[in-house]
Scaffold this motif. Sequence first.
Motif, PDB file in Angstrom:
ATOM      1  N   GLU A  31       1.647  -0.861  -2.189  1.00 31.18           N
ATOM      2  CA  GLU A  31       2.773  -0.447  -1.001  1.00 31.18           C
ATOM      3  C   GLU A  31       2.162  -1.288   0.180  1.00 31.18           C
ATOM      4  O   GLU A  31       3.075  -1.892   0.599  1.00 31.18           O
ATOM      5  CB  GLU A  31       3.135   0.997  -0.737  1.00 31.18           C
ATOM      6  N   GLU A  44       6.259  -2.802  -8.902  1.00 27.62           N
ATOM      7  CA  GLU A  44       7.127  -1.716  -8.730  1.00 27.62           C
ATOM      8  C   GLU A  44       7.034  -0.774 -10.052  1.00 27.62           C
ATOM      9  O   GLU A  44       7.267   0.388 -10.070  1.00 27.62           O
ATOM     10  CB  GLU A  44       8.566  -1.875  -8.084  1.00 27.62           C
ATOM     11  N   GLU A  68       7.549   0.816   2.960  1.00 35.06           N
ATOM     12  CA  GLU A  68       6.248   0.406   2.344  1.00 35.06           C
ATOM     13  C   GLU A  68       5.265   1.330   2.948  1.00 35.06           C
ATOM     14  O   GLU A  68       4.615   2.104   2.160  1.00 35.06           O
ATOM     15  CB  GLU A  68       5.932  -1.141   2.110  1.00 35.06           C
ATOM     16  N   HIS A 114       3.117  -4.695  -0.536  1.00 43.00           N
ATOM     17  CA  HIS A 114       4.611  -4.895  -0.151  1.00 43.00           C
ATOM     18  C   HIS A 114       4.860  -5.025   1.417  1.00 43.00           C
ATOM     19  O   HIS A 114       5.772  -5.829   1.813  1.00 43.00           O
ATOM     20  CB  HIS A 114       5.425  -3.825  -0.883  1.00 43.00           C
TER      21      HIS A 114
END
Length: 470
Positions: A152, A242, A122, A155
């Motif tokens: 990201e 995503e 990520e 994440h």
Amino acid sequence: MSSINYAEKIPNNVDIGGDRTLQRALEHWQPHFLQWWQEMGPSDFATADVYLRTAISVDAQGWAHYGATKMPDYRWGIFLADRQAERKIGFGDAMGQPVWQQVPGEYRSTLRRLIVTQGDTEPASVEQQRLLGHTCPSMYDLRNLFQINVEEGRHLWAMVYLLHAYFGRDGREEAEELLARHSGDADKPRILTTFNEPMSDWLSLFCFTYFTDRDGKYQLKSFAESAFDPLSRTCRFMLTEEAHHMFVGETGISRVVKRTLEVMKEIGSDDPARVRAKGAVDLQTLQKYLNFWCSSSLDLFGSEISSNSAANFASGMKGRPDETQYEDHVLRSSSKKLHTPEGEQEVPMLNALNEVMRESYLKDCEIGLKRWNRMIERAGHALRLTLPSSRFRRSIGPWAGVPVDTTGKMISKEEFEKHLTEWIPSASDKAFVQSLMQRVIEPGRMAGWIAPPERGINNLPVEYEYVHLH
Ligand SMILES: [Fe+2]
Ligand SMILES: [Fe+2]
């Protein structure tokens, strides 16, 4: 539905406030994350107001809020999909037993490794993309890049939460390491090769988000099946975000193809040199970029024959993407034929699961190819874009280092080396693509090598000022 406490420092729907130790650990990590963002995240643009989507709940409708935000002020939060009462393990030897709310001791180190490996990708991608803002083909694209970057980052938060909440001191140390490794760093590189590849142009970004974020989708889908319930719930929600990353890849490449076809029509020729002279990406060069990023991403699934994949499945840690679509969920009595350089080999299905996953991934990759080829066909051209064979340019598994061409045919090492720059971007291809990377920042305007998108973000017009620069 879970509710989010925005009064807390870290937006979340997991009641961090109810666990003082966890809260303190995360609040300790937060400034380190912000420092990493400043040093390794998008270069410049820290003061720009970016029209961003922020996750605010896990509700199917209205899970996100849109608005102008400075990236360093983004509300990176921790959101897990709602808990399903009575959820049972859906595959492996423990199938039918209740899922785990805590990490079983015997699987602790493997699960930690799986989470760290996923988590490492990520921030790695944010680092890879950090300079791209300087050469954006439009303000719309600039905004999409930053959207991907902040997500990201989120994440990473998602994985760090799992490490802090379930893996004690080891988990906290791993969370620090996730900020200490850097993409392409000679001493402390990121864990997986693809995430150390330099990314200096937007054609690579579109291929990366098409192929590599799609690998991410498949990894997340296989973790969404996990018997470790917090991991499953985390990944189920990450998949919501995503989808946009792959959208950027697929529509990005579509827009490149569209523009190239326009130029070919304009000049009445498909001669790559003349297409280039008009400032568009010739389809031959695009094919090379597809070959590079697809083959690199294929390695991310691991070796075709793997005892780890067998153990992870049998134990319930990692399932197959969309596990319910299969009939047999235990796989103790089935096998799979695999092609290796030594010939066909019959392998226990449990040991071939990386390949099962790679095959369904490649099917998913075909969808975009079909779309682009329809565009090319409609424009009256014979060329077709293709995916390289899954044996091409592999670094992992039985085909690692074996010289094969893009169709999968074994050739001599000399032939392979002689032809490689016809299959993946050569130094001069990269230099040409780099020459196209001129920043276009006026709202609604596009660089000459890419067509405008069909629509803007969140029902706004394409010419909306998605990034307000000060
Ligand atoms: Fe991600
Ligand atoms: Fe992603």
